[in-house]
Scaffold this active site. Structure first.
Site, PDB file in Angstrom:
ATOM      1  CB  CYS A 221      -0.236  41.115 -34.351  1.00  0.00           C
ATOM      2  SG  CYS A 221      -0.949  42.377 -35.432  1.00  0.00           S
TER       3      CYS A 221
ATOM      4  CG  HIS B 241       2.277  45.383 -33.037  1.00  0.00           C
ATOM      5  ND1 HIS B 241       2.897  45.962 -34.127  1.00  0.00           N
ATOM      6  CD2 HIS B 241       1.245  44.662 -33.543  1.00  0.00           C
ATOM      7  CE1 HIS B 241       2.269  45.593 -35.234  1.00  0.00           C
ATOM      8  NE2 HIS B 241       1.262  44.796 -34.914  1.00  0.00           N
TER       9      HIS B 241
HETATM   10  P1  NAP Z   1       2.232  40.777 -47.317  1.00  0.00           P
HETATM   11  O1  NAP Z   1       3.641  40.916 -46.892  1.00  0.00           O
HETATM   12  O2  NAP Z   1       1.639  41.848 -48.151  1.00  0.00           O
HETATM   13  O3  NAP Z   1       2.087  39.376 -48.096  1.00  0.00           O
HETATM   14  C1  NAP Z   1       0.917  38.973 -48.708  1.00  0.00           C
HETATM   15  C2  NAP Z   1       1.063  37.542 -49.195  1.00  0.00           C
HETATM   16  O4  NAP Z   1      -0.173  37.123 -49.783  1.00  0.00           O
HETATM   17  C3  NAP Z   1       2.121  37.373 -50.276  1.00  0.00           C
HETATM   18  O5  NAP Z   1       2.712  36.107 -50.171  1.00  0.00           O
HETATM   19  C4  NAP Z   1       1.287  37.455 -51.533  1.00  0.00           C
HETATM   20  O6  NAP Z   1       1.879  36.812 -52.658  1.00  0.00           O
HETATM   21  C5  NAP Z   1       0.061  36.701 -51.098  1.00  0.00           C
HETATM   22  N1  NAP Z   1      -1.072  37.008 -51.989  1.00  0.00           N
HETATM   23  C6  NAP Z   1      -1.592  38.215 -52.257  1.00  0.00           C
HETATM   24  N2  NAP Z   1      -2.579  38.108 -53.177  1.00  0.00           N
HETATM   25  C7  NAP Z   1      -2.664  36.797 -53.485  1.00  0.00           C
HETATM   26  C8  NAP Z   1      -3.455  36.039 -54.382  1.00  0.00           C
HETATM   27  N3  NAP Z   1      -4.378  36.623 -55.154  1.00  0.00           N
HETATM   28  N4  NAP Z   1      -3.274  34.701 -54.441  1.00  0.00           N
HETATM   29  C9  NAP Z   1      -2.333  34.105 -53.687  1.00  0.00           C
HETATM   30  N5  NAP Z   1      -1.540  34.764 -52.835  1.00  0.00           N
HETATM   31  C10 NAP Z   1      -1.700  36.101 -52.727  1.00  0.00           C
HETATM   32  O7  NAP Z   1       1.252  40.616 -46.085  1.00  0.00           O
HETATM   33  P2  NAP Z   1       1.492  39.937 -44.646  1.00  0.00           P
HETATM   34  O8  NAP Z   1       1.902  40.967 -43.674  1.00  0.00           O
HETATM   35  O9  NAP Z   1       2.342  38.738 -44.800  1.00  0.00           O
HETATM   36  O10 NAP Z   1       0.007  39.573 -44.210  1.00  0.00           O
HETATM   37  C11 NAP Z   1      -0.773  38.636 -44.851  1.00  0.00           C
HETATM   38  C12 NAP Z   1      -1.981  38.257 -44.007  1.00  0.00           C
HETATM   39  O11 NAP Z   1      -1.644  38.000 -42.666  1.00  0.00           O
HETATM   40  C13 NAP Z   1      -3.122  39.250 -43.891  1.00  0.00           C
HETATM   41  O12 NAP Z   1      -4.319  38.481 -43.841  1.00  0.00           O
HETATM   42  C14 NAP Z   1      -2.998  39.924 -42.561  1.00  0.00           C
HETATM   43  O13 NAP Z   1      -4.235  40.355 -42.078  1.00  0.00           O
HETATM   44  C15 NAP Z   1      -2.478  38.746 -41.797  1.00  0.00           C
HETATM   45  N6  NAP Z   1      -1.707  39.191 -40.678  1.00  0.00           N
HETATM   46  C16 NAP Z   1      -2.070  38.742 -39.490  1.00  0.00           C
HETATM   47  C17 NAP Z   1      -1.409  39.127 -38.404  1.00  0.00           C
HETATM   48  C18 NAP Z   1      -1.899  38.691 -37.107  1.00  0.00           C
HETATM   49  O14 NAP Z   1      -2.203  39.537 -36.348  1.00  0.00           O
HETATM   50  N7  NAP Z   1      -2.023  37.439 -36.797  1.00  0.00           N
HETATM   51  C19 NAP Z   1      -0.316  39.974 -38.475  1.00  0.00           C
HETATM   52  C20 NAP Z   1       0.060  40.435 -39.715  1.00  0.00           C
HETATM   53  C21 NAP Z   1      -0.671  40.037 -40.824  1.00  0.00           C
HETATM   54  P3  NAP Z   1       2.699  37.626 -53.792  1.00  0.00           P
HETATM   55  O15 NAP Z   1       4.074  37.842 -53.209  1.00  0.00           O
HETATM   56  O16 NAP Z   1       2.712  36.672 -54.939  1.00  0.00           O
HETATM   57  O17 NAP Z   1       1.971  38.885 -54.046  1.00  0.00           O
HETATM   58  N1  12T Z   2      -4.619  45.655 -40.861  1.00  0.00           N
HETATM   59  O1  12T Z   2      -4.602  40.296 -38.675  1.00  0.00           O
HETATM   60  O2  12T Z   2      -2.234  46.695 -40.648  1.00  0.00           O
HETATM   61  O3  12T Z   2      -6.393  41.471 -38.730  1.00  0.00           O
HETATM   62  O4  12T Z   2      -1.110  46.091 -38.900  1.00  0.00           O
HETATM   63  C1  12T Z   2      -3.155  42.611 -38.591  1.00  0.00           C
HETATM   64  C2  12T Z   2      -2.387  43.728 -38.793  1.00  0.00           C
HETATM   65  C3  12T Z   2      -4.892  43.516 -39.908  1.00  0.00           C
HETATM   66  C4  12T Z   2      -5.182  41.350 -38.850  1.00  0.00           C
HETATM   67  C5  12T Z   2      -2.020  45.922 -39.719  1.00  0.00           C
HETATM   68  C6  12T Z   2      -4.127  44.651 -40.106  1.00  0.00           C
HETATM   69  C7  12T Z   2      -4.389  42.524 -39.137  1.00  0.00           C
HETATM   70  C8  12T Z   2      -2.878  44.744 -39.536  1.00  0.00           C
END
Ligand code: NAP
Ligand code: 12T
Length: 338
Positions: A129, A243
């Site tokens: 991000c 951010h």
């Molecule tokens: P989050 O709110 O904690 O959500 C995590 C999601 O993953 C929930 O839907 C959860 O399902 C699911 N999950 C967790 N364990 C699982 C499993 N064993 N099997 C299937 N599903 C599972 O996290 P988030 O902020 O959405 O972020 C998730 C991902 O996006 C991470 O890889 C993070 O690095 C990435 N991300 C990327 C960016 C970016 O910069 N592009 C920004 C933010 C996040 P449940 O509800 O069932 O637990």
């Molecule tokens: N740990 O997509 O915590 O690699 O803000 C994005 C956001 C990893 C990523 C965070 C993280 C990623 C966070």
């Protein structure tokens, strides 16, 4: 118009929820939407285009008939399941850091390097991000003069860490406001409410954090210039969404602040908000829920010959994650690669 079967892996998470909203708002041609998460969420009903969709537990055979799989459930899940989606014939757009630096995996920001989408083996990575919003703004300046060096400090919202972190900031804040002086910290190693932590993702051997090194390595890959000097300090601040970044650049040729403003006003995905006399500059609360990368406080760096300072703000869940991922899918469709 052709329609596509889309799966969201991590559909109940902070990014997954935003994915659903972005697909709907942009009228993405969805034939069928499959919502996947852990066993904890299986059976939950979520809405898409005013229809109920039941969340299913992610499994190896979840991807039959899927054209596009948007992964956002963490790196471990991506590593374990992306190959199953690819084998089933889907193109994976992965939001985790699992594959971003792989040579065979394109790392794409549509405003910056859309031509990179074609060279994939089933997986396309969505950048971090903090990196996305920085390169959207720096690319048009780079096109005017090569950027030699970038020094960036970030002010990152807790929603970047996910749903638990949003909950933790709110719970801690309520406790502090009700007079408790000891609050529990679970998600972060220290209290985040009314505090600032110079720590995002894990610490590496060089004492930088992984988030800081993602900004270095991903920026070079997306901009196609492995020689740019980049120094990052990533900081978590107690805000919910968006951010912000203070960015200093050194260019080869002089770009005046007036020229920079003109270039940025005409560039895609960017809005300039820079009228100091009216106190007009972008803030996280203003950017939340919006699509653009906002830039203001554009000034010449008076300490060097060819330098600029910029303040860049964007919604980390939208352009920083869900929106950029959906835009990558849109580029695939436009180019008849899907
Ligand atoms: P989050 O709110 O904690 O959500 C995590 C999601 O993953 C929930 O839907 C959860 O399902 C699911 N999950 C967790 N364990 C699982 C499993 N064993 N099997 C299937 N599903 C599972 O996290 P988030 O902020 O959405 O972020 C998730 C991902 O996006 C991470 O890889 C993070 O690095 C990435 N991300 C990327 C960016 C970016 O910069 N592009 C920004 C933010 C996040 P449940 O509800 O069932 O637990
Ligand atoms: N740990 O997509 O915590 O690699 O803000 C994005 C956001 C990893 C990523 C965070 C993280 C990623 C966070």
């Amino acid at each position: 118009m052709k329609e596509y079967n889309v799966a969201i892996v991590g559909a109940t998470g902070a990014v997954g929820e935003e994915m659903r909203r972005v697909l709907e708002q942009r009228k993405f041609p969805v034939k069928k939407l499959k919502l996947l998460a852990s066993a904890r969420s299986a059976g939950r009903r979520l809405t898409f285009k005013r229809m109920g969709v039941t969340v299913e537990e992610l499994a190896e055979d979840s991807f039959k008939g899927i054209d596009i799989a948007l992964f956002s459930a963490g790196g471990a899940i991506s590593k374990k399941f992306a190959s199953h989606a690819v084998k089933a014939g889907a193109i994976v757009i992965d939001n985790s850091s699992a594959f971003r630096m792989d040579k065979e995996v394109p790392l794409v920001v549509p405003e910056v390097n859309p031509d990179d989408v074609g060279a994939h083996n089933g997986i396309i990575a969505n950048p971090n991000c903090s990196t996305i919003q920085m390169v959207v703004v720096l690319k048009p300046l780079y096109n005017r003069s090569r950027i030699k060096r970038i020094v960036v400090s970030t002010y990152q919202a807790v929603s970047g860490t996910g749903k638990n972190a949003i909950e933790e900031l709110l719970t801690q804040s309520k406790k502090v406001l009700s007079g408790e002086n000891k609050v529990k910290a679970d998600v972060y190693p220290h209290q985040i409410a009314f505090n600032v932590l110079p720590h995002i993702d894990i610490f590496l051997k060089n004492d930088y954090t992984k988030e800081e090194m993602k900004m270095v390595n991903e920026t070079r890959k997306i901009m196609g210039d492995s020689e740019i000097g980049i120094s990052a300090t990533c900081v978590r601040v107690p805000i919910l969404i968006s951010h912000a970044e203070a960015v200093n650049i050194e260019t080869e040729k002089k770009i005046t602040s007036a020229e920079a403003k003109k270039i940025l006003k005409n560039a895609p995905g960017i809005e300039v908000i820079d009228e100091p006399e009216k106190y007009a500059y972008p803030t996280p609360i203003f950017a939340a829920g919006k699509d653009a990368c906002y830039v203001g406080r554009i000034r010449e760096d008076e300490s060097i010959k060819n330098g600029l300072n910029l303040w860049i703000v964007s919604d980390n869940l939208r352009k920083g994650a869900a929106l950029n991922a959906v835009q990558i899918a849109e580029v695939l469709i436009e180019r008849k690669l899907l």
